[in-house]
Write a protein that holds these residues in place. Structure first.
Motif, mmCIF file in Angstrom:
data_model
loop_
_atom_site.group_PDB
_atom_site.id
_atom_site.type_symbol
_atom_site.label_atom_id
_atom_site.label_comp_id
_atom_site.label_asym_id
_atom_site.label_seq_id
_atom_site.Cartn_x
_atom_site.Cartn_y
_atom_site.Cartn_z
ATOM 1 N N HIS A 137 0.807 -1.226 0.000
ATOM 2 C CA HIS A 137 0.000 0.000 0.000
ATOM 3 C C HIS A 137 0.831 1.262 0.000
ATOM 4 O O HIS A 137 0.533 2.204 0.723
ATOM 5 N N GLY A 138 1.878 1.265 -0.803
ATOM 6 C CA GLY A 138 2.656 2.486 -0.971
ATOM 7 C C GLY A 138 3.867 2.589 -0.067
ATOM 8 O O GLY A 138 4.609 3.573 -0.127
ATOM 9 N N LYS A 139 4.092 1.574 0.767
ATOM 10 C CA LYS A 139 5.277 1.620 1.626
ATOM 11 C C LYS A 139 6.540 1.268 0.842
ATOM 12 O O LYS A 139 7.648 1.426 1.327
ATOM 13 N N ALA A 140 6.375 0.750 -0.363
ATOM 14 C CA ALA A 140 7.525 0.500 -1.247
ATOM 15 C C ALA A 140 7.034 0.443 -2.687
ATOM 16 O O ALA A 140 5.834 0.288 -2.943
ATOM 17 N N PHE A 141 7.972 0.607 -3.623
ATOM 18 C CA PHE A 141 7.682 0.455 -5.045
ATOM 19 C C PHE A 141 8.438 -0.757 -5.542
ATOM 20 O O PHE A 141 9.533 -1.045 -5.065
ATOM 21 N N ALA A 142 7.862 -1.437 -6.533
ATOM 22 C CA ALA A 142 8.542 -2.620 -7.056
ATOM 23 C C ALA A 142 8.566 -2.576 -8.576
ATOM 24 O O ALA A 142 7.702 -1.959 -9.203
ATOM 25 N N ASP A 143 9.565 -3.220 -9.165
ATOM 26 C CA ASP A 143 9.589 -3.474 -10.601
ATOM 27 C C ASP A 143 9.213 -4.933 -10.791
ATOM 28 O O ASP A 143 9.815 -5.813 -10.176
ATOM 29 N N VAL A 144 8.218 -5.154 -11.634
ATOM 30 C CA VAL A 144 7.744 -6.514 -11.854
ATOM 31 C C VAL A 144 7.953 -6.890 -13.317
ATOM 32 O O VAL A 144 7.575 -6.127 -14.209
ATOM 33 N N VAL A 145 8.546 -8.053 -13.534
ATOM 34 C CA VAL A 145 8.748 -8.547 -14.893
ATOM 35 C C VAL A 145 7.606 -9.508 -15.223
ATOM 36 O O VAL A 145 7.267 -10.381 -14.425
ATOM 37 N N ILE A 146 6.992 -9.303 -16.394
ATOM 38 C CA ILE A 146 5.981 -10.252 -16.869
ATOM 39 C C ILE A 146 6.667 -11.149 -17.893
ATOM 40 O O ILE A 146 7.222 -10.673 -18.880
ATOM 41 N N LYS A 147 6.639 -12.464 -17.634
ATOM 42 C CA LYS A 147 7.473 -13.380 -18.413
ATOM 43 C C LYS A 147 6.758 -14.025 -19.590
ATOM 44 O O LYS A 147 7.386 -14.564 -20.483
#
Ligand SMILES: Cc1cc2nc3c(=O)[nH]c(=O)nc-3n(C[C@H](O)[C@H](O)[C@H](O)COP(=O)(O)OP(=O)(O)OC[C@H]3O[C@@H](n4cnc5c(N)ncnc54)[C@H](O)[C@@H]3O)c2cc1C
Ligand SMILES: Nc1ncnc2c1ncn2[C@@H]1O[C@H](COP(=O)(O)O)[C@@H](O)[C@H]1O
Lengths: 324, 249
Positions: A137-147
């Motif tokens: 909920h906004g406490k961190a940002f992530a980069d997500v790879v869609i494979k």
């Protein structure tokens, strides 16, 4: 290759979030050097469908079938998947709404396509296909790879914006193959308030917490909302107390909102509350305690008694509205 | 009739989020684990329905995909009142993987109603319930804020902008639940905690499957600029700032 955007309509009309989704899909199509195709299910007039061209859709596939006026997750997903296959789309875009939550995961399984929900911006990379997203909920940002070869992205509301990009869209009727037996959920009644500004649509939200002290004290808050054309919201204890309806509760266990302006009156700013409101562009806090955590999340603050500050604010906004 | 509740094991909602040194993961040392809040409410509602069903609902089970460290959370669900539990022994790599595992694990169990939460409080995926329904080829209703029986028929409220719709799904079906589904989560009693130790917790080995997505990097949020304070005696200044500086009115 193409980008397919699923466009939600509300009783036959598109809203800002639909245009935002199309704008976003068109930009990704541009990055990929391909075209943006919109898909519409249910009864939407052609002149309404054509407005999707203003935001970059060059083709609109319409399934003008009254059976799609009520959401059936399974049937909707089946038709969206058919359209993706027909168009050979490799990226599918949806909004971050409850409808997308209901449908996108099913499309994902149908197409063996990776899904990332509530993406917060454009892909950082097309290969490997990498998208940004808030977590916790906004406490961190992530980069997500869609494979997977086909990718499904749901865009978090208000994270890209509506961008004009005029195309002349052509409308094409899409003859989806779906029989009546596929509709396994039946809507038997609808309860809907009309005329009120809906929380998740609102550009401005005025919200009250336990510091408002009682239900009676909401009058000035509602008056302020009226002047600003805003919706009203509240913290969880307020709806638990019955001071305000549950539909107004925002936060981790209520609604997640992302307005341009969030005005928090007598709200301490607990982490679970902030989880639902921290995507607001600007936060104003009115609180009598200068140590209240809401001030570390806010852009502008007033330390004071909400009962005294609100009438002053009403006066100041009235004056502003009269002059502008 | 049997109900299955899918529970996800998540860090406590007040956890301070720290990243590992290489920023490829969340640092999970010293994290307190809880049942995802929606799942706790789903379980509570399932138990209420069972108690009110005069024996028609015979069992409420819980299931979670996770390694051994998820067991205290599963035991807590048993202590709250679930009759039995499954754990699919694998790290839940993503919602697609986890939903596939659960569909495989329960495909011969014939649950009539499956409850999931609308979102996990950790990765905010909002994907699992719909995926599970599709893997099982069950209808699903999402954004469910109320769940009732009217005789043999299930009636759920589905939230829509400005209100709700009453939906009657064909069974078996998957309900993806949100606020309203139950008032307060049940808290395990002493007796519940004692009994939970004896209740069956079956460990199922994972089926071969791939994840479709992978979290590769994390970043803390941008630090926010300090809050600008406006004198309560001069609120016109706030209006001015919102107009000229923030440019939102
Ligand atoms: C699992 C879980 C989920 C939760 N989900 C949510 C959620 O979704 N949404 C949510 O809101 N909460 C949620 N909570 C509750 C949350 O932790 C806080 O308890 C809640 O947000 C506090 O509400 P509040 O700020 O209105 O009240 P309080 O914390 O009591 O704060 C009242 C504030 O008003 C100020 N005040 C008092 N008098 C005045 C006055 N006259 N003028 C101006 N200010 C005044 C006080 O200084 C104080 O800061 C959740 C909690 C848990 C455990
Ligand atoms: N590992 C898991 N095991 C069991 N259920 C899960 C798991 N992960 C997610 N869920 C269910 O899916 C819901 C949330 O979906 P999502 O946000 O996609 O993770 C949760 O409320 C659970 O009901």
């Amino acid at each position: 290759m193409s980008v397919l955007i699923y466009t939600e309509n509300f009783d036959g009309k598109f809203k800002k979030t639909t245009f935002e989704t199309v704008s976003y899909g068109a930009e990704i199509a541009h990055q990929m050097g391909t075209t943006a195709i919109a898909l519409s299910l249910g009864s939407v007039a052609d002149n309404e469908l054509l407005t999707l061209g203003n935001y970059g859709a060059s083709k609109v596939l319409k399934v003008n079938d009254a059976r799609f006026s009520n959401l059936d997750n399974q049937a909707f997903a089946a038709v969206i998947a058919q359209a993706v296959e027909k168009e050979g789309a490799n990226v599918v875009i949806m909004s971050g709404s409850n409808i997308a939550k209901a449908v996108a995961p099913r499309v994902s399984v149908k197409l063996k396509a990776g899904l990332v929900f509530a993406v917060s911006g454009l892909p950082k990379n097309l290969s490997p296909f990498t998208v940004p997203k808030k977590v916790f909920h906004g406490k961190a940002f992530a980069d997500v790879v869609i494979k997977s070869p086909v990718k499904i992205i749901s865009l978090a509301q208000n994270s890209f914006g509506v961008k004009e990009n005029r195309q002349t869209a052509v409308i094409e009727a899409f003859d989806a193959k779906i029989d009546d037996a596929a509709f396994k959920t039946k809507v038997t009644s609808v309860e809907k308030s009309t005329g009120k500004i809906i929380l998740t649509d609102a550009e401005i939200i005025v919200s009250g917490g336990r510091g408002m002290k009682s239900a009676d004290n909401w009058k000035p808050l509602e008056e302020l909302a009226g002047i600003l054309g805003a919706a009203t919201a509240c913290s969880r204890p307020v709806s638990d107390e019955g001071w305000r309806p549950h539909s107004e509760h925002v936060g981790q266990t209520g609604k997640i909102i992302a307005p341009n302006l969030y005005i928090a009156c007598g709200i301490s700013g607990a982490i679970q509350h902030l989880a639902g409101v921290s995507s607001s562009k600007v936060i104003v806090a009115i609180n009598s305690d200068k140590e209240a955590p809401i001030f570390s999340a806010a852009d502008y603050g007033i330390i004071g008694d909400a009962q005294k500050v609100l009438p002053e604010l009403i006066g100041a906004f009235k004056k502003f509205k009269a002059e502008n | 009739m049997k109900i299955l509740v899918c529970i996800s094991n998540v860090p406590d909602t007040t956890t301070k989020i720290k990243l590992t040194a290489d920023k490829t993961a969340i640092d999970l040392a010293n994290v307190q684990w809880i049942i995802n809040p929606w799942d706790e409410l789903a379980l509570t509602r399932a138990l209420e329905l069972k108690e009110a069903s005069a024996g028609k609902i015979t069992k409420v089970s819980v299931i979670s995909v996770g390694n051994q460290s998820a067991e205290p959370t599963i035991r807590k669900a048993l202590a709250i009142g679930a009759d039995d539990a499954f754990r699919v022994n694998a790290e839940a790599k993503d919602a697609y993987f986890a939903a596939f595992q659960i569909a495989e694990a329960v495909k011969t169990e014939a649950y009539d109603i499956i409850l999931c939460g609308i979102e996990s409080s950790d990765y905010n995926g909002s994907a699992f319930g719909g995926m599970l329904a599709e893997f099982m080829d069950h209808p699903s209703v999402s954004s469910v804020s109320n769940f009732e029986f009217a005789g043999e028929v299930v009636k759920v409220n589905r939230e829509i902008p400005g209100g709700y719709e009453v939906v009657e799904p064909a069974l078996p079906f998957v309900a993806i639940v949100q606020k309203g589904i139950a008032k307060e989560p049940r808290i395990p009693s002493m007796r519940g905690i004692m009994m939970a130790r004896q209740k069956p917790l079956k460990v199922v080995e994972a089926a071969p499957a791939e994840a479709m997505t992978e979290f590769v990097a994390f970043e803390p949020p941008q630090p926010k600029a300090a809050c600008k304070m406006v004198d309560p005696a001069n609120v016109a200044e706030l209006v001015e700032l919102l107009h000229k500086e923030a440019k939102i009115i």
